[in-house]
Design a protein around this motif. Structure first.
Motif, PDB file in Angstrom:
ATOM      1  N   PRO A   1      12.170  -1.701   4.134  1.00 35.31           N
ATOM      2  CA  PRO A   1      12.088  -2.748   3.115  1.00 35.31           C
ATOM      3  C   PRO A   1      10.814  -3.574   3.279  1.00 35.31           C
ATOM      4  N   CYS A   2       9.878  -3.075   4.082  1.00 35.46           N
ATOM      5  CA  CYS A   2       8.888  -3.927   4.736  1.00 35.46           C
ATOM      6  C   CYS A   2       7.481  -3.348   4.596  1.00 35.46           C
ATOM      7  N   THR A   3       6.491  -4.216   4.464  1.00 41.55           N
ATOM      8  CA  THR A   3       5.103  -3.750   4.463  1.00 41.55           C
ATOM      9  C   THR A   3       4.502  -3.808   5.868  1.00 41.55           C
ATOM     10  N   ALA A   4       5.004  -4.729   6.705  1.00 40.19           N
ATOM     11  CA  ALA A   4       4.453  -4.872   8.059  1.00 40.19           C
ATOM     12  C   ALA A   4       4.787  -3.659   8.921  1.00 40.19           C
ATOM     13  N   LYS A   5       5.860  -2.943   8.578  1.00 40.25           N
ATOM     14  CA  LYS A   5       6.224  -1.736   9.330  1.00 40.25           C
ATOM     15  C   LYS A   5       5.126  -0.683   9.230  1.00 40.25           C
ATOM     16  N   LYS A   6       4.381  -0.705   8.128  1.00 36.74           N
ATOM     17  CA  LYS A   6       3.252   0.228   7.973  1.00 36.74           C
ATOM     18  C   LYS A   6       2.193  -0.068   9.030  1.00 36.74           C
ATOM     19  N   PHE A   7       1.984  -1.357   9.253  1.00 37.33           N
ATOM     20  CA  PHE A   7       1.040  -1.795  10.274  1.00 37.33           C
ATOM     21  C   PHE A   7       1.565  -1.433  11.664  1.00 37.33           C
ATOM     22  N   GLU A   8       2.851  -1.701  11.880  1.00 43.92           N
ATOM     23  CA  GLU A   8       3.443  -1.445  13.197  1.00 43.92           C
ATOM     24  C   GLU A   8       3.285   0.031  13.587  1.00 43.92           C
ATOM     25  N   ALA A   9       3.559   0.922  12.644  1.00 47.01           N
ATOM     26  CA  ALA A   9       3.502   2.360  12.953  1.00 47.01           C
ATOM     27  C   ALA A   9       2.096   2.773  13.378  1.00 47.01           C
ATOM     28  N   LYS A  10       1.090   2.010  12.941  1.00 41.53           N
ATOM     29  CA  LYS A  10      -0.301   2.367  13.260  1.00 41.53           C
ATOM     30  C   LYS A  10      -0.825   1.615  14.473  1.00 41.53           C
ATOM     31  N   ARG A  11       0.001   0.815  15.127  1.00 39.43           N
ATOM     32  CA  ARG A  11      -0.455   0.117  16.342  1.00 39.43           C
ATOM     33  C   ARG A  11      -0.798   1.150  17.409  1.00 39.43           C
ATOM     34  N   PRO A  12      -1.882   0.947  18.144  1.00 42.94           N
ATOM     35  CA  PRO A  12      -2.306   1.954  19.128  1.00 42.94           C
ATOM     36  C   PRO A  12      -1.256   2.252  20.193  1.00 42.94           C
ATOM     37  N   GLU A  13      -0.395   1.252  20.530  1.00 38.56           N
ATOM     38  CA  GLU A  13       0.637   1.515  21.552  1.00 38.56           C
ATOM     39  C   GLU A  13       1.580   2.628  21.143  1.00 38.56           C
ATOM     40  N   PHE A  14       1.679   2.870  19.823  1.00 39.49           N
ATOM     41  CA  PHE A  14       2.667   3.831  19.351  1.00 39.49           C
ATOM     42  C   PHE A  14       2.024   5.143  18.894  1.00 39.49           C
TER      43      PHE A  14
ATOM     44  N   LYS B   1       0.841  -1.196   0.000  1.00 42.95           N
ATOM     45  CA  LYS B   1       0.000   0.000   0.000  1.00 42.95           C
ATOM     46  C   LYS B   1       0.882   1.255   0.000  1.00 42.95           C
ATOM     47  N   SER B   2       0.582   2.147  -0.897  1.00 41.26           N
ATOM     48  CA  SER B   2       1.432   3.326  -1.064  1.00 41.26           C
ATOM     49  C   SER B   2       1.036   4.460  -0.116  1.00 41.26           C
ATOM     50  N   GLU B   3       2.050   5.107   0.464  1.00 42.23           N
ATOM     51  CA  GLU B   3       1.788   6.300   1.267  1.00 42.23           C
ATOM     52  C   GLU B   3       2.512   7.503   0.671  1.00 42.23           C
ATOM     53  N   VAL B   4       2.885   7.389  -0.609  1.00 40.62           N
ATOM     54  CA  VAL B   4       3.675   8.434  -1.261  1.00 40.62           C
ATOM     55  C   VAL B   4       2.947   9.780  -1.246  1.00 40.62           C
ATOM     56  N   ASP B   5       1.668   9.768  -1.537  1.00 43.47           N
ATOM     57  CA  ASP B   5       0.928  11.041  -1.603  1.00 43.47           C
ATOM     58  C   ASP B   5       0.944  11.776  -0.271  1.00 43.47           C
ATOM     59  N   GLU B   6       0.752  11.022   0.819  1.00 46.21           N
ATOM     60  CA  GLU B   6       0.758  11.639   2.148  1.00 46.21           C
ATOM     61  C   GLU B   6       2.130  12.241   2.447  1.00 46.21           C
ATOM     62  N   VAL B   7       3.184  11.541   2.003  1.00 43.72           N
ATOM     63  CA  VAL B   7       4.530  12.040   2.289  1.00 43.72           C
ATOM     64  C   VAL B   7       4.800  13.330   1.508  1.00 43.72           C
ATOM     65  N   TRP B   8       4.413  13.369   0.234  1.00 46.65           N
ATOM     66  CA  TRP B   8       4.579  14.600  -0.540  1.00 46.65           C
ATOM     67  C   TRP B   8       3.852  15.752   0.146  1.00 46.65           C
ATOM     68  N   LYS B   9       2.678  15.444   0.658  1.00 46.38           N
ATOM     69  CA  LYS B   9       1.871  16.489   1.290  1.00 46.38           C
ATOM     70  C   LYS B   9       2.605  17.131   2.470  1.00 46.38           C
TER      71      LYS B   9
ATOM     72  N   VAL C   1       5.189   5.401   6.720  1.00 52.60           N
ATOM     73  CA  VAL C   1       6.191   4.403   6.366  1.00 52.60           C
ATOM     74  C   VAL C   1       6.112   4.187   4.869  1.00 52.60           C
ATOM     75  N   ILE C   2       7.206   4.438   4.194  1.00 55.79           N
ATOM     76  CA  ILE C   2       7.223   4.119   2.765  1.00 55.79           C
ATOM     77  C   ILE C   2       8.252   3.019   2.522  1.00 55.79           C
ATOM     78  N   THR C   3       7.989   2.232   1.499  1.00 58.99           N
ATOM     79  CA  THR C   3       8.883   1.123   1.200  1.00 58.99           C
ATOM     80  C   THR C   3      10.018   1.602   0.296  1.00 58.99           C
ATOM     81  N   THR C   4      11.004   0.736   0.113  1.00 57.39           N
ATOM     82  CA  THR C   4      12.095   1.025  -0.812  1.00 57.39           C
ATOM     83  C   THR C   4      11.523   1.359  -2.194  1.00 57.39           C
TER      84      THR C   4
END
Lengths: 168, 678
Positions: B355-368, B209-217, B379-382
């Motif tokens: 290098p990872c897609t699961a890091k996108k999930f991790e960043a959105k965990r409620p603990e963080f 899943k791409s987050e490029v647009d959010e990062v440009w913003k 989180v954007i991938t390579t």
């Protein structure tokens, strides 16, 4: 308590089949015989019990047309649309029943859960064409009028049963 | 089979050297036979029919599932075969959403490549694409069924390699689809977000899943300070997008590109990897001394963490409480940069390049997430960084190299090798050996942690004690190791697990690859990075030591715990409602949920449920209590488990259950009285 009885039955079925994933199809058949369909939570339950993923169980349950994931009506009507029945205008039967039961292609079960209407490709009763089966009962050489009468009979019988239960 | 056995491929003699199937042999003959569904790491499936070849005396056979035998005469390019291949690809295209220019997989799509290679310029069949809704519920992966060719690669990698099985074939014939169970969204099922399905998918049916647009913003927002952190494995793979060899280090160009794009600071996740080593090693030493929660499991890989939470709740406390380097970085950099620059926490935006897609999930965990602000915002991938560089029009290869910013850009080799399977173990060993023996060591390499095997065991003797370690990659391998630990067949002090085969270098966010050689080259690149750096042990990183003295205080101390550690709890595999067994029609319902997982069943859940239902009946609580059965609370070792309201009761008996129901009832009554008084 009825739900609990059924639920315990599921356990029994899984245990009888040795919690063996290669026995998945017999397990599903037995469970469907109990519930008349395969409820989602029961499928998840079966998956964890035999140690395979729910996605795989779902795959098997959707592959075979004998399995159904939607509750079926008490009376399961299957109108034959094999070649012999088709040329004898079985679709007229089907359309008449659809109209009578207020069903459409995408809605095959009545709201009161009394009837489910489906077509099948051949019942092997070509000599009786056009034919239909209601639960285990076979009806042959039907006309739309006759089919409607059969439905009316069932509805009447059900209404009587209901009254009897109330009287008791 | 005889040593001198050979067969003939397109009039050339090819020796048979233990190949399992014709396809491998034909490839050895330097003929790139097309296929979608054959991968050396997966079982043979034979679905795509693209590898059909003509064998004299046998006719047309699929090369992937035909074993080679001596004196076979194989033709790979007869007129029939060429025609057939074209028809297969045309038929696939007729079923395909032909949106190539706007597809995420464009230029790396195998269907697109094959259509070009086979010279397909028109599709003679009518387009049958059905316009099925796209599932973008997952934070990590987008599933577009309209682009699926039903090769089954994703299904097999998920069940065979990862032992998860979140997606599978469902329905039949023209209606066949690859979907999660019951057609649920991907974020509602047991998917661990590792993304290996997206890596192996030949088309755009599964993509990160791409987050490029959010990062440009945020980059274009002048009020935001945008900070980049780059994971170790990114530096040896990013160049591939720009035509460089796998494994070539591009740290300098990457830093330059990020600044050119508009990032205000460029840091290195390897810095917080060094920090992880210190925290995690000390946690390990403490656990060894106290002899509790051994083995210690690494917790840097968010797919592995979710895997444990779902399938092995009895081991959640064995996971290191250390946050992953990505999350340590987020918490730490926001705290420190906010103090340094006077900016508000929400105006400092942390973007990780992973290098990872699961890091996108991790960043959105409620603990963080704190006060609605994530520690790591995006989180954007390579792959996504590659696209941003392309979009910015930068000539990546020609960029003048630049360095990272200090202090979070300074790392030792120990922080860099996190990018490989075995890296965390080696980095921890580099620390623990010196800490336990109290002596500085000249050498730093522990090559026994390295290698290609999915499960590697290491025995090491330190300060008079034997330690047993395992480094594992691939969740299927992790499951094997966990089962062995559970049954007492194996004992380890420390277990490192990376969900992706080979570790992060083989992550799903990396440039698309299917040949394992690519991953091996990246691994080599990572170890070269380590060797090129001046420092190799996390404890030698002067900026880490400075961080402890000036900011964090003690290792494992209060501040460290607040910013660098976290906790885990068991998690349901599938979001579902329980099986309702008795439902009240009253207004104030007390929910009683009985676990019916295997563990609880064996411990008497069935009898307990029956007793509870009888109890409700005799006490006439039918209108106040609803009872349902859940398939598993994932607390199997403490069964039978029930839940009354929010309260979980372990080792439950009828007495305990009745008491809890009564307490809950009093609470409800109490609430009512309070309400009526108000």
């Amino acid at each position: 308590m009825e739900t609990l009885r059924k639920f315990e039955k599921v356990w029994e079925i899984i245990d009888q089949n040795g919690r063996d994933s290669s026995r998945l199809i017999p397990i599903l058949q037995a469970v469907q015989a109990e519930y008349r369909y395969l409820p989602e939570e029961i499928l998840t339950f079966i998956a964890t019990s035999v140690g395979i993923s729910p996605a795989r169980v779902f795959g098997v349950a959707t592959f075979y047309s004998l399995f159904t994931l939607k509750p079926k009506g008490k009376y399961h009507i299957r109108v034959c649309n094999g070649t012999a029945c088709h040329v004898k205008r079985s679709m007229d039967l089907h359309n008449a029943l659809q109209k009578k039961l207020n069903l459409r292609d995408e809605k095959d079960t009545t709201d009161d859960m009394l009837f489910t209407l489906e077509t099948v490709n051949c019942l092997g009763a070509c000599g009786l064409a056009p034919a239909m089966v209601v639960n285990e009962e076979v009806y042959g050489q039907l006309t739309p009028e006759r089919a409607n009468e059969i439905i009316d009979d069932i509805i009447n019988a059900e209404a009587h049963n209901e009254q009897d239960t109330h009287r008791l | 089979m005889n040593e001198n056995d050979f067969l003939i491929v397109d009039n050339k003699e090819i020796p048979i050297e233990g190949e399992q199937n014709l396809l491998e042999l034909i490839r050895k003959a330097k003929i790139d036979l097309p296929t979608f569904c054959y991968h050396s790491e997966l079982s043979v499936y034979g679905a795509c029919r693209l590898c059909m070849v003509y064998v004299e005396g046998m006719g047309l056979v699929p090369a992937c599932s035909t074993p080679p035998s001596p004196s076979m005469n194989v033709k790979t390019n007869t007129e029939d075969i060429r025609k057939m291949r074209k028809i297969i690809v045309e038929l696939l295209l007729a079923n395909h959403s032909q949106s190539c220019p706007t597809c995420q997989k464009s230029t790396t799509c195998q269907l697109q490549a094959l259509a070009r290679r086979l010279g397909i310029t028109e599709i003679r069949f009518k387009n049958q694409s059905k316009n099925i809704p796209v599932d973008d519920s997952s934070p990590s992966i987008v599933r577009d069924p309209n682009k699926c060719v039903l090769c089954g690669d994703c299904v097999r990698i998920c069940s065979e390699v990862q032992s998860v099985g979140a997606i599978d074939f469902a329905h039949r014939g023209a209606n066949t689809m690859v979907i999660p169970s019951f057609g649920k969204d991907l974020d509602k099922v047991e998917c661990v977000n590792c993304g290996q399905c997206a890596r192996i998918c030949p088309t755009g049916a599964l993509t990160p899943k791409s987050e490029v647009d959010e990062v440009w913003k945020v980059i274009h927002d002048p009020n935001k300070m945008v900070v980049a952190q780059i994971a170790p494995a990114v530096r040896v793979a990013l160049g591939e997008i720009f035509g460089m060899e796998p494994g070539v280090t591009t740290t300098g160009q990457t830093a330059a590109a990020l600044r050119a794009i508009g990032f205000n600071r460029v840091f290195d996740t390897s810095f917080t990897a060094d920090l992880t080593v210190i925290e995690e090693s000390n946690e390990f030493i403490k656990r060894i001394q106290k002899n509790e929660f051994i083995p210690q499991f690494t917790s840097c890989c968010p797919a592995w963490v979710k895997f444990v939470e779902q399938y092995y709740p009895e081991f959640v406390h064995n996971l290191s409480s250390c946050r992953s380097p990505q999350q340590m970085f987020g918490a730490l950099s926001k705290e420190i940069l906010a103090a340094q620059t006077g900016k508000k926490r929400e105006d400092i935006v942390v973007v990780s390049i992973m290098p990872c897609t699961a890091k996108k999930f991790e960043a959105k965990r409620p603990e963080f997430i704190h006060d609605g602000v994530r520690d790591v915002d995006h989180v954007i991938t390579t792959q996504e960084l590659g696209r941003m560089i392309e979009e910015a029009g930068l000539n990546f290869r020609e960029l003048d190299p630049e360095s990272f910013n200090l202090p979070f850009g300074f790392k030792t080799g120990a922080g860099v090798i996190f990018g490989n399977s075995g890296g965390v173990s080696e980095a921890v060993l580099r620390y623990v050996t010196e800490k336990l023996t109290g002596e500085k060591r000249e050498s730093y390499e522990f090559t026994s942690t390295r290698g290609e095997n999915g499960i590697r065991e290491i025995k090491i003797s330190l300060a008079g004690k034997e330690f047993s370690l395992a480094t594992v990659s691939g969740l299927g391998n992790a499951r094997q190791v966990l089962e062995k630990i559970k049954s007492g067949q194996a004992f380890y002090d420390f277990v490192e697990v990376m969900a992706c085969p080979g570790g992060c270098v083989g992550g799903a966010g990396q440039p698309v690859f299917t040949n394992p050689v690519v991953r091996q080259k990246r691994t080599k690149g990572i170890y070269e990075n380590d060797r090129m750096l001046e420092l190799h042990k996390s404890q030698d990183n002067p900026y880490i030591n400075e961080l402890y003295t000036s900011f964090l205080g003690e290792v494992g101390g209060h501040k460290a715990h607040e910013l660098l550690h976290t906790g885990y709890k068991s998690r349901k595999r599938i979001a579902d409602e329980g099986m309702s067994l008795s439902s009240s029609d009253g207004e104030q319902t007390i929910e009683v949920n009985v676990c019916f997982g295997t563990g609880c069943f064996l411990k008497g859940a069935q009898k307990l449920l029956r007793d509870i239902l009888v109890h409700i009946d005799t006490e006439q609580l039918g209108d106040k209590v609803s009872v349902s059965a859940s398939f598993c609370f994932e607390m199997c070792e403490k069964g039978p488990v029930i839940r009354v309201g929010d309260k979980v009761i372990e080792g439950c008996t009828l007495e305990k259950a009745a008491l809890a129901i009564e307490e809950e009832r009093q609470k409800v009554l109490g609430d009512k009285t309070v309400n009526s008084m108000q």
